[in-house]
Design an enzyme around this catalytic site. Structure first.
Site, PDB file in Angstrom:
ATOM      1  N   HIS A  82       0.459  -1.212  -0.076  1.00  0.00           N
ATOM      2  CA  HIS A  82       0.325   0.091   0.002  1.00  0.00           C
ATOM      3  C   HIS A  82       1.063   1.607  -0.121  1.00  0.00           C
ATOM      4  O   HIS A  82       0.339   2.611  -0.685  1.00  0.00           O
ATOM      5  CB  HIS A  82      -0.926   0.039   1.167  1.00  0.00           C
ATOM      6  CG  HIS A  82      -0.616   0.559   2.452  1.00  0.00           C
ATOM      7  ND1 HIS A  82      -0.248  -0.341   3.490  1.00  0.00           N
ATOM      8  CD2 HIS A  82      -1.013   1.449   2.910  1.00  0.00           C
ATOM      9  CE1 HIS A  82      -0.034  -0.573   4.660  1.00  0.00           C
ATOM     10  NE2 HIS A  82       0.006   1.000   4.331  1.00  0.00           N
ATOM     11  N   ASP A 218       1.034  -7.672   2.265  1.00  0.00           N
ATOM     12  CA  ASP A 218       1.488  -6.151   1.855  1.00  0.00           C
ATOM     13  C   ASP A 218       2.903  -5.688   2.384  1.00  0.00           C
ATOM     14  O   ASP A 218       3.271  -5.295   2.758  1.00  0.00           O
ATOM     15  CB  ASP A 218       0.500  -5.827   3.298  1.00  0.00           C
ATOM     16  CG  ASP A 218       0.249  -3.952   2.583  1.00  0.00           C
ATOM     17  OD1 ASP A 218       0.900  -3.520   1.867  1.00  0.00           O
ATOM     18  OD2 ASP A 218      -0.404  -3.941   3.774  1.00  0.00           O
ATOM     19  N   SER A 651       3.933   1.537   8.956  1.00  0.00           N
ATOM     20  CA  SER A 651       3.688   0.619   7.203  1.00  0.00           C
ATOM     21  C   SER A 651       4.717   1.050   6.792  1.00  0.00           C
ATOM     22  O   SER A 651       5.442   1.542   6.464  1.00  0.00           O
ATOM     23  CB  SER A 651       2.339   1.273   6.172  1.00  0.00           C
ATOM     24  OG  SER A 651       1.255   1.457   7.020  1.00  0.00           O
TER      25      SER A 651
HETATM   26  N1  ASP Z   1      -1.911   0.910   8.375  1.00  0.00           N
HETATM   27  C1  ASP Z   1      -1.341   1.037   8.850  1.00  0.00           C
HETATM   28  C2  ASP Z   1      -0.678   2.641   8.264  1.00  0.00           C
HETATM   29  O1  ASP Z   1      -1.550   2.689   6.908  1.00  0.00           O
HETATM   30  C3  ASP Z   1      -0.501   0.972  10.053  1.00  0.00           C
HETATM   31  C4  ASP Z   1      -0.928   1.307  10.981  1.00  0.00           C
HETATM   32  O2  ASP Z   1      -1.677   2.419  11.324  1.00  0.00           O
HETATM   33  O3  ASP Z   1      -0.537   0.514  12.219  1.00  0.00           O
HETATM   34  O4  ASP Z   1       0.479   2.807   8.221  1.00  0.00           O
END
Ligand code: ASP
Length: 725
Positions: A82, A218, A651
């Site tokens: 992502h 991911d 992330s």
């Molecule tokens: N999924 C989160 C992000 O997009 C990571 C997290 O917030 O733990 O940064």
């Protein structure tokens, strides 16, 4: 001397093992014996040596707001799928849809350059608190205070960036207790090497986002390039892979429950230092409003995207971002409630208050500062709705948002560089232009029009003291669906903002030139820009007040704690120490810390977001695990949990073992832990990682990415003929 020693022994051991996003400097202050007991086998100085200004932490890079890690000396960087999505999207067309198919560069020359993709490698952290605070003139009011501090920060950054290819920032810690100059080398040629198909990189989609159990690959692999002499350089065919002095070798044995891990990275923002009432305000207003406004935008983009394959690709990136904030806001609300976080903060504050009162005059200033902060917060609440909407406009329809950027850029550019708002200084111009160019990929007019109409409707519903003048002027003060739709149609029919070449020309024009264009959509954006600028000016005064007050209060909180307190996340490099372990999400349930390929297949429904691409499911179903099988699980581990203290921005963070080898890539938190932004709760503090063995299994058994595996040192044999990749 004695005093220092006493202080050190007091501050050596943190309160809770997993709690704390420690700065590199703080890691060196933590008790080495405690760190060893946690499982760190390296000397802490190996992580960061302030004298040399480097260490293993220099292998942890900032990838445009995400984190990442060097995994080879040849510039390979692992991050999240992502986080690399922009580059993947950039090279995707309906005919060659890399988002859906994934991408493997079989040779170096196939690697795909990312417009605007950058990697920052940390180089130095310097405490500049004294210099920053000395810049505030005697008797300065709050706005003057803020501007003086900001000015000093800009000067320090300018001095720091005199070195070529350097990116610096002055980061504020604990609301202004400390200011640190962060110096990083910026690599500007970053290319895509590997991306899994979206159905792997995003398996489970929004349904599984912020959830456990998880089966998501991911991750993506990029490569940073430099000029042949090692200096950072813009994309060029002559560039060579960047030589990373520090990188994280892959731990091919992975991890098991109970193992020590650390997560290194660039956590974005957390709010643990807020007062309880400030937290309550977010709970009552900010998150519900995010759900409301972004939820509507998501519905619009999905509906419109579903009607047109090209539109679907165009909205993909923004939609993904909005989904993420939308669900996050839900998680914050659920977690604040479930964890009684505001109440706990109230209690904690009361304890500090009682202690401060007992300590006599010494902390009188801190108590007064707290009162004043509360008053600030109450007055901010009055402008919330309008400001939220004005701010959100930059995330909604791209047309007006680009018009606003152009307006602000033109208005700021006429000022001397150091007097501009930081976002529009010369050092940002290339980035702004890159963004304006990249927006072309995000444009989808049918969705744009609906988003704009929805925004107008909301603005027209604001109370008499909260009007957005630009909306009133261009659309009238009361909502009339037909009239608004007609006006929106006319704006989009008559604009040149969506034409790339014209827009790039606009980026160099003055405000007068832009206005003279009489472009209806641009004109609306320009008017919005004026209101945003005024809002920012008002924000400066408030920020100045907070900079005056918050440190006073925080100093009392820290003195009361008598233990090291890790500062709130502020986008700077941090380390968190953790253990691989499961948790009990709710009464009567225990979650184990690892998932497997079998679990991934079991989740498959054949419908998005639970579709496993055939080339993956066939290998998984045949149990072709290769060397990546976990003996205990008798399967390839896909994801694992640990109790690392992470947030957004983490992330893509490398998750490494006690020897500094990569065991996973952090990508998320569990639902019950989203609100850890406001307070750490050891019972539910779990971050979600891709297991390195899943990465290797994908590259090896599914993709047969031979050259890449050799380069990563996990497949034996001579490198590819002619080059070491
Ligand atoms: N999924 C989160 C992000 O997009 C990571 C997290 O917030 O733990 O940064």
């Amino acid at each position: 001397m004695k005093k220092t020693l006493l202080l050190l022994s007091l501050v050596a051991t943190p309160v809770l093992a997993g709690e704390g996003k420690w700065t590199p400097q703080q890691v060196l202050e933590l008790d080495p014996a405690w760190l060893r007991a946690q499982g760190l086998q390296l000397a802490p100085q190996k992580l960061w040596d302030p004298k040399r200004g480097t260490g293993l932490l220099a292998g942890t890079v900032n990838v445009g707001g995400c984190s990442g890690a060097f995994i080879s000396s040849t510039g390979l960087v692992i991050t999240n799928h992502h986080c690399a999505f922009g580059v993947i999207q950039e090279h995707s067309t309906p005919e060659r849809d890399l988002i859906t198919q994934g991408f493997t560069a079989t040779e170096r020359k196939d690697e795909l350059p990312g417009k605007g993709a950058r990697v920052q490698v940390p180089r130095a952290f310097t405490d500049v608190t004294a210099q920053v605070l000395a810049a505030v003139p005697q008797g300065a009011d709050d706005r003057a205070r803020y501007l003086a501090i900001e000015r000093k920060q800009k000067e320090l950054v300018a001095g720091c960036e005199k070195r070529p290819a350097t990116r610096c920032q002055v980061a504020t810690f604990d609301g202004g207790v400390n200011f640190t100059l962060v110096d990083a080398v910026e690599l500007q040629d970053v290319r895509l090497v590997y991306a899994p198909p979206r159905a792997v990189g995003e398996y489970g989609g929004e349904e599984d986002n912020w959830m456990w159990p998880r089966h998501t690959g991911d991750f993506a692999i990029l490569r940073a390039y430099s000029a042949p002499d090692g200096a950072s350089a813009q994309y060029s065919e002559k560039n060579v892979p960047y030589k990373a002095e520090f990188f994280f070798p892959l731990a091919t044995d992975g991890v098991k429950p109970g193992d020590f891990v650390m997560v290194l990275g660039y956590p974005g923002r957390t709010y643990r230092a807020l007062l309880a009432e400030e937290m309550a305000e977010r709970q009552a207003r900010a998150y519900p409003r995010m759900r409301d406004v972004y939820g509507e935008a998501i519905r619009i983009m999905e509906e419109e995207g579903d009607k047109d394959p090209a539109g679907k690709i165009a909205v993909a990136s923004n939609l993904k971002g909005l989904h993420n904030v939308y669900k996050n806001a839900g998680g914050q609300l659920a977690g604040l409630k479930r964890g009684h976080i505001v109440e706990k903060q109230r209690e904690a504050e009361a304890a500090v208050e009682a202690w401060a009162r007992k300590s006599g005059a010494k902390w009188g200033g801190a108590l007064a500062a707290r009162e004043a902060l509360l008053a600030e917060q109450q007055s901010n609440a009055k402008v919330f709705e309008r400001e939220f909407l004005l701010g959100a406009s930059t995330r909604l329809a791209r047309g007006p948002a680009m018009g606003t950027t152009l307006g602000r850029l033109a208005a700021e550019r006429v000022k001397p560089d150091l007097e501009r708002r930081p976002e529009y200084m010369d050092r940002e111009l290339t980035r702004i232009k890159d963004r304006l160019e990249r927006e072309q990929k995000n444009l989808f007019v049918p969705a744009e029009k609906k988003l704009l109409a929805a925004f107008v409707k909301r603005a027209q519903a604001l109370g008499p003291d909260e009007r957005i003048a630009a909306v009133d002027t261009h659309f009238g003060a009361t909502f009339d669906a037909k009239a608004v739709a007609a006006k929106v149609d006319a704006m989009y029919a008559g604009t040149q903002l969506l034409t790339l070449a014209e827009r790039m020309k606009m980026a160099g024009e003055s405000l007068a030139q832009l206005e003279a264009r009489k472009d209806p959509l641009l004109a609306f954006g320009l008017d919005l820009a004026k209101e945003q600028a005024a809002m920012d000016d008002a924000g400066d005064r408030r920020a100045g007040a907070v900079l005056r007050l918050r440190p006073e209060w925080r100093k009392a909180v820290m003195a009361h704690a008598g233990k090291p307190v890790a500062p709130d996340a502020n986008g700077t490099l941090r380390v968190t120490f953790a253990k691989v372990q499961g948790y009990a999400p709710r009464d009567g349930l225990v979650a184990t810390p690892q998932t497997t390929l079998a679990g991934m297949l079991a989740k498959e429904t054949g419908e998005e977001p639970f579709v496993v691409p055939e080339r993956v499911s066939s290998v998984a179903a045949a149990k072709r695990f290769g060397p990546w099988v976990d003996k205990k699980l008798k399967d390839v581990p896909v994801n694992f949990l640990a109790d690392a203290d992470t947030t957004g921005g983490n992330s893509g963070s490398p998750t490494v073992n006690g020897r500094g080898q990569l065991v996973g890539v952090n990508f998320d938190r569990v639902w019950e832990n989203v609100a850890n932004d406001f307070g750490y709760n050891p019972e539910v503090a779990r971050n979600v990682n891709v297991d390195v063995r899943y990465v290797l299994w994908m590259l090896d058994q599914v993709e047969n990415a031979d050259a890449l595996l050799r380069e990563l040192g996990v497949r034996k044999g001579p490198p590819v003929a002619g080059e070491t990749r």
